[in-house]
Write a protein that holds these residues in place. Structure first.
Motif, mmCIF file in Angstrom:
data_model
loop_
_atom_site.group_PDB
_atom_site.id
_atom_site.type_symbol
_atom_site.label_atom_id
_atom_site.label_comp_id
_atom_site.label_asym_id
_atom_site.label_seq_id
_atom_site.Cartn_x
_atom_site.Cartn_y
_atom_site.Cartn_z
ATOM 1 N N GLY A 1 42.034 37.367 41.649
ATOM 2 C CA GLY A 1 43.168 37.782 41.234
ATOM 3 C C GLY A 1 43.881 36.686 40.593
ATOM 4 N N GLU A 2 43.921 35.688 40.929
ATOM 5 C CA GLU A 2 44.576 34.373 40.206
ATOM 6 C C GLU A 2 43.806 34.269 39.079
ATOM 7 N N LEU A 3 42.420 34.015 38.875
ATOM 8 C CA LEU A 3 41.969 33.650 37.576
ATOM 9 C C LEU A 3 42.158 34.969 36.836
ATOM 10 N N GLU A 4 42.291 36.101 37.067
ATOM 11 C CA GLU A 4 42.371 37.042 35.992
ATOM 12 C C GLU A 4 43.881 37.121 35.496
ATOM 13 N N ASN A 5 44.830 36.568 36.231
ATOM 14 C CA ASN A 5 46.018 36.491 35.591
ATOM 15 C C ASN A 5 46.226 35.201 34.789
ATOM 16 N N ASP A 6 45.673 34.252 35.247
ATOM 17 C CA ASP A 6 45.743 32.841 34.475
ATOM 18 C C ASP A 6 44.941 33.015 33.277
ATOM 19 N N LEU A 7 43.834 33.683 32.856
ATOM 20 C CA LEU A 7 42.868 33.631 31.800
ATOM 21 C C LEU A 7 43.860 34.066 30.564
ATOM 22 N N PRO A 8 43.872 33.674 29.437
ATOM 23 C CA PRO A 8 44.381 33.878 28.225
ATOM 24 C C PRO A 8 43.746 35.379 27.904
ATOM 25 N N ASP A 9 44.863 35.981 27.276
ATOM 26 C CA ASP A 9 44.682 37.342 26.823
ATOM 27 C C ASP A 9 43.686 37.820 26.564
ATOM 28 N N VAL A 10 42.994 37.186 25.482
ATOM 29 C CA VAL A 10 41.650 37.707 24.853
ATOM 30 C C VAL A 10 40.548 37.886 25.835
ATOM 31 N N PHE A 11 40.605 37.034 26.820
ATOM 32 C CA PHE A 11 39.504 37.192 27.790
ATOM 33 C C PHE A 11 39.538 38.275 28.907
ATOM 34 N N VAL A 12 38.255 38.768 29.174
ATOM 35 C CA VAL A 12 38.064 39.987 30.117
ATOM 36 C C VAL A 12 37.164 39.411 31.169
ATOM 37 N N LEU A 13 37.786 39.384 32.370
ATOM 38 C CA LEU A 13 37.105 39.028 33.469
ATOM 39 C C LEU A 13 36.559 40.283 34.469
ATOM 40 N N ARG A 14 35.157 39.968 34.695
ATOM 41 C CA ARG A 14 34.499 40.702 35.584
ATOM 42 C C ARG A 14 34.123 40.023 37.126
ATOM 43 N N ALA A 15 34.714 40.134 38.257
ATOM 44 C CA ALA A 15 34.657 39.491 39.328
ATOM 45 C C ALA A 15 33.604 40.419 40.379
ATOM 46 N N ILE A 16 32.542 39.588 40.604
ATOM 47 C CA ILE A 16 31.495 40.547 41.620
ATOM 48 C C ILE A 16 31.314 39.627 42.942
ATOM 49 N N LEU A 17 31.393 40.209 43.949
ATOM 50 C CA LEU A 17 31.015 39.535 45.353
ATOM 51 C C LEU A 17 29.816 40.240 45.811
ATOM 52 N N PRO A 18 28.585 39.822 45.484
ATOM 53 C CA PRO A 18 27.469 40.504 46.062
ATOM 54 C C PRO A 18 27.267 40.756 47.341
ATOM 55 N N GLU A 19 26.604 42.031 47.710
ATOM 56 C CA GLU A 19 26.543 42.582 49.115
ATOM 57 C C GLU A 19 25.113 41.500 49.613
ATOM 58 N N ALA A 20 25.180 41.626 51.198
ATOM 59 C CA ALA A 20 23.900 40.836 51.678
ATOM 60 C C ALA A 20 23.110 41.578 51.379
ATOM 61 N N PRO A 21 21.889 41.072 51.269
ATOM 62 C CA PRO A 21 20.547 41.821 50.804
ATOM 63 C C PRO A 21 20.041 42.520 52.119
ATOM 64 N N ASP A 22 19.700 43.767 51.786
ATOM 65 C CA ASP A 22 18.773 44.651 52.953
ATOM 66 C C ASP A 22 17.461 44.004 53.138
ATOM 67 N N ALA A 23 17.428 43.799 54.587
ATOM 68 C CA ALA A 23 16.146 43.390 55.120
ATOM 69 C C ALA A 23 15.023 44.088 54.771
#
Length: 635
Positions: A324-346
């Motif tokens: 959230g902080e990075l998305e607010n701080d990035l200059p306007d032209v940049f678009v952020l997609r943040a991903i938190l991977p799920e734990a792999p299925d054994a």
């Protein structure tokens, strides 16, 4: 006896005539003396002491050799101020003028995409039409002839310099060549750092050894599309898979942020054109700091698209806060997609698709493909990249694969082709590439490829190691290394000659074999084979002997099929001793053969010509394109 009146009259006239004649002679002598003394004094007062004065009656003769025509005229003027100019006889001569020094012959050749022009002063003996025709044939461009000629003999080295310039112009699409006797200065622009290195190597190798060559070749910044950066923090540490910057200041700002995040050793970041925003460095700096707060993962920039993938073990609350902080701080032209991977299925099975490339060039394709047509396309694509006889396909067709599966597989195979050996693993969640390469920029190129082909949000991992022994250029010895290796050979086994002769002693033939082997590995380099003697004997004889010995070494190399077109044999006689000549050991040391590189001279662009202005604005030296910066501990 009484004289007659007539006799007395005659005697009176004779006496009067004698008196008159005496008076006249005295007057003439007086006039001569006064004129001569007066003119001589006037000349001396005007520092015209070279003039000689002699009076003869009313006439005054001036003689002597005047330093110049102006000095002769000055002497006449000074004498005319003392006596009547009509009485002055000019017997003076003027020193012969020295032969007029020949002009400095030079020519400048300017070439761009539209044509070629030649301007300068050349000897009349030089075939002007042949010059124009030669440049036209080599460049395949129209030539504008602005040459002037002078009727003086061509100086030594002029024809060699001109011939080399005509030959070199073929490899210089945008350049200026300055040609004088025995010297060529080249200012040029290459398309890339690699092209610059190749251009310099070829020019240095083809230049006559006696020619003084000055090179000032610049390479513009590369254009990177998309403008890509990828910073990774995992169990192997922090690293850049790709790094691009738009300026020196931005490069340093990005690297400083990476060092603070844990990057160790030198950092590589390419200064290039194509940046999507002037705030690029600030955005990258913020993203790297955000990744460091998370503690692991990757951040990828593809133009203005930013993908932040956190490590799997990252807590949701920390991830939400940092993203959230990075998305607010990035200059306007940049678009952020943040991903938190799920734990792999054994329960998930083995990787869906793998391709391995062996060091011998053999490729094996295994795993799953979506349909039969896709299997044929994948097999054909692999054979086109790696060779028809090098591909073994054992992939099977299954259903239910992701819609972008084909794109992922083909992109992975294309990325694998940049490696000398390695493997690519494609799964529905990510693409992982690992292996070895002889290209220092392979990791950057692969990251740019995946970022542009796979789109924002796709997870990929690149682990490429650079091995110098796989690099076809870096594995070749440098000219300096060649010089050093030859020096080591001669130090271990000296090249010796039969006494008082230029014939190489049979005991030194093995040394010549070893030197020839090194030179065959080194390719085309400019070398001077130097002959030296001790101080015994006449100086002229020693000079001739040293020259003959140097030429003998050159001929031995030719006999061993070494290309010696860029070699120069030169004798120095006794003028450059390395030891005292008053002992036998010292004299033995001074009798030697040395191999020395003929280096091009460094050049600073002169003036503000269009070519030079373009070179300056292009930024420039290859060293600016891809820079290494040291970590904080080494600053």
């Amino acid at each position: 006896m009484k004289l007659s009146k007539t006799t007395m009259t005659v005697a009176a006239f004779v006496a009067a005539a004698a008196v008159a004649l005496f008076a006249a002679n005295s007057s003439v002598q007086l006039i001569e003396d006064s004129s001569e003394i007066g003119v001589r004094s006037a000349l001396d007062d005007n520092t015209l002491t070279w003039a000689e004065v002699e009076a003869n009656g009313l006439q005054v003769a001036l003689a002597g050799t005047a330093p110049s025509e102006a000095m002769r005229f000055q002497a006449l003027s000074v004498a005319g101020s003392v006596v009547d100019a009509a009485r002055i006889l000019d017997h003076m001569e003027v020193e012969a003028d020295e032969a007029i020094a020949p002009p400095r012959f030079s020519a400048e050749v300017l070439r761009n995409t539209s044509g070629l022009s030649i301007i300068g002063l050349i000897p009349q003996s030089t075939d002007r039409d042949a010059i124009v025709e030669g440049f036209a044939d080599m460049s395949d461009l129209p030539v504008t002839d602005l040459l002037e000629t002078a009727d003086y003999p061509a100086p030594s080295g002029w024809e060699d310099a001109l011939s080399f310039a005509i030959t070199a112009i073929d490899d210089l699409p945008r350049a200026k060549l300055s040609i004088t006797a025995g010297r060529v200065t080249i200012t040029a622009i290459a398309n890339s750092a690699e092209a610059k290195a190749a251009m310099e190597k070829k020019l240095m190798g083809s230049a006559p050894p006696a020619l003084s060559l000055t090179l000032n070749i610049t390479a513009p910044r590369p254009v990177i599309t998309p403008f890509t950066l990828r910073f990774v923090m995992d169990e192997d540490g922090a690293r850049f898979d790709a790094c691009s910057a738009d300026s020196k200041e931005g490069q340093q700002r990005i690297l400083n942020a990476a060092f603070e995040a844990g990057l160790s050793g030198p950092g590589r970041c390419t200064i290039a054109m194509g940046v999507p925003s002037k705030f690029w460095a600030a955005a990258v700096e913020q993203a790297i700091k955000a990744l460091a707060q998370i503690g692991g993962g990757s951040v990828t920039f593809s133009n203005a698209d930013v993908t932040l993938i956190a490590a799997e073990a990252t807590s949701q609350s920390l991830f939400d806060t940092v993203a959230g902080e990075l998305e607010n701080d990035l200059p306007d032209v940049f678009v952020l997609r943040a991903i938190l991977p799920e734990a792999p299925d054994a329960s998930v099975g083995p990787p869906e698709f793998t391709a391995t490339l062996s060091p011998e060039g053999q490729v094996q394709l295994r795993g799953r493909l979506s349909d039969e047509k896709m299997r044929e396309v994948t097999d054909s694509f692999a054979r086109a990249k790696f060779g028809s006889d090098n591909v073994y396909t054992a992939a099977r067709v299954v259903s239910g694969l992701p819609a972008d599966w084909s794109t992922r597989v083909l992109t992975g195979l294309q990325a694998l082709a940049y490696l000398n050996n390695g493997a690519i693993t494609v799964t529905p969640a990510s693409i992982a590439l690992s292996g070895m390469s002889g290209d220092q920029n392979a990791s950057d190129t692969i990251a740019q490829l995946m970022a542009s082909r796979l789109g924002q949000g796709t997870s990929f991992d690149i682990n490429v190691k650079y091995l110098e022994e796989l690099d076809p250029v870096a594995s070749l010895p440098t000219p300096e290394e060649c010089e050093g290796r030859i020096g080591d050979i001669i130090s271990a086994a000296k090249i010796v000659f039969e006494p008082g002769s230029a014939t190489i002693d049979s005991t030194a033939l093995t040394t010549m074999d070893s030197i020839a082997e090194v030179l065959q590995e080194c390719g085309s380099i400019r070398l001077e084979i130097q002959g030296h003697t001790d101080s015994q004997g006449r100086e002229g004889m020693n000079l001739s002997l040293s020259q003959a010995r140097a030429e003998s070494v050159l001929n031995e190399l030719r006999a061993r099929r070494v290309l010696t077109g860029s070699f120069l044999a030169k004798g120095y006689g006794e003028v450059d001793p390395i030891a005292q000549n008053d002992t036998e050991e010292g004299r033995e040391a001074n009798r030697r053969i040395e191999f020395r590189l003929i280096q091009p001279e460094a050049s600073v662009p002169e003036g503000d010509s269009t070519l030079e202005s373009v070179a300056e604005s292009s930024d420039i030296d290859a060293s600016d394109d891809t820079s290494d910066a040291e970590g904080p501990e080494n600053e």
